[in-house]
Design a protein around this motif. Structure first.
Motif, mmCIF file in Angstrom:
data_model
loop_
_atom_site.group_PDB
_atom_site.id
_atom_site.type_symbol
_atom_site.label_atom_id
_atom_site.label_comp_id
_atom_site.label_asym_id
_atom_site.label_seq_id
_atom_site.Cartn_x
_atom_site.Cartn_y
_atom_site.Cartn_z
ATOM 1 N N ARG A 47 0.797 -1.215 0.000
ATOM 2 C CA ARG A 47 0.000 0.000 0.000
ATOM 3 C C ARG A 47 0.836 1.275 0.000
ATOM 4 O O ARG A 47 0.530 2.255 0.668
ATOM 5 N N THR A 48 1.877 1.273 -0.795
ATOM 6 C CA THR A 48 2.706 2.468 -0.945
ATOM 7 C C THR A 48 1.901 3.629 -1.504
ATOM 8 O O THR A 48 2.168 4.781 -1.189
ATOM 9 N N ASP A 49 0.882 3.325 -2.292
ATOM 10 C CA ASP A 49 0.058 4.397 -2.852
ATOM 11 C C ASP A 49 -0.581 5.231 -1.748
ATOM 12 O O ASP A 49 -0.615 6.464 -1.829
ATOM 13 N N VAL A 50 -1.046 4.577 -0.687
ATOM 14 C CA VAL A 50 -1.666 5.292 0.423
ATOM 15 C C VAL A 50 -0.623 6.150 1.139
ATOM 16 O O VAL A 50 -0.851 7.322 1.442
ATOM 17 N N GLY A 51 0.539 5.563 1.409
ATOM 18 C CA GLY A 51 1.597 6.302 2.090
ATOM 19 C C GLY A 51 2.083 7.490 1.285
ATOM 20 O O GLY A 51 2.297 8.587 1.823
ATOM 21 N N ARG A 52 2.257 7.307 0.002
ATOM 22 C CA ARG A 52 2.720 8.402 -0.858
ATOM 23 C C ARG A 52 1.723 9.550 -0.842
ATOM 24 O O ARG A 52 2.088 10.717 -0.722
ATOM 25 N N HIS A 53 0.448 9.225 -0.945
ATOM 26 C CA HIS A 53 -0.589 10.260 -0.929
ATOM 27 C C HIS A 53 -0.556 11.024 0.394
ATOM 28 O O HIS A 53 -0.647 12.255 0.423
#
Length: 137
Positions: A99-105
């Motif tokens: 879930r890197t997408d969540v962290g990046r956001h």
């Protein structure tokens, strides 16, 4: 003194929080004794037996993924040079955590509170902890 300042900063951030429009106006439900005390006690004892909780960025130490990366992996060389990569469980490659997408956001936007913090502080807010319990009875 440090703890008081930290708590004061936290309270200030909560006071400045504005509920996003799409989330406003919904009822709040509170469930008294959502987790029965006997179950809560079992969970506390289980955590004491485990002794340590790892960040969810290291979740693959509990299972073997079919594909460890999607082409982004870099060699592990006493650390990961890219701040979005973490060591794999064998510490041979640097890969994207789940879930890197969540962290990046969250890092780019500051989350729902629009936090403006130095990189290390805002990244530390993303480090959730967990454990997989495969055989509970």
């Amino acid at each position: 003194a440090f703890a008081a300042k930290l708590w004061g900063d936290h309270l200030q951030a909560l006071r400045q929080y504005r509920v996003p429009q799409q989330l406003a106006g919904h009822p709040v439900h509170f469930e008294e004794n959502l987790v029965p005390e006997a179950v809560a006690e079992e969970m506390r004892n289980h955590l004491k037996e485990i002794g340590v909780l790892y960040t969810n960025a290291a979740d693959t130490q509990w299972y073997d993924p079919i594909y460890e990366d999607v082409g982004e992996a870099q060699p592990f060389d006493n650390g990961c040079s890219d701040p979005f990569l973490v060591p794999n469980k064998n510490r041979t490659k640097c890969v994207l955590p789940g879930r890197t997408d969540v962290g990046r956001h969250f890092i780019l936007t500051g989350g729902p509170m629009g936090l403006k913090e130095i990189y290390d502080n805002i990244v530390s807010r993303l480090l959730s902890f967990g454990i997989y319990n495969w055989d509970l009875s």
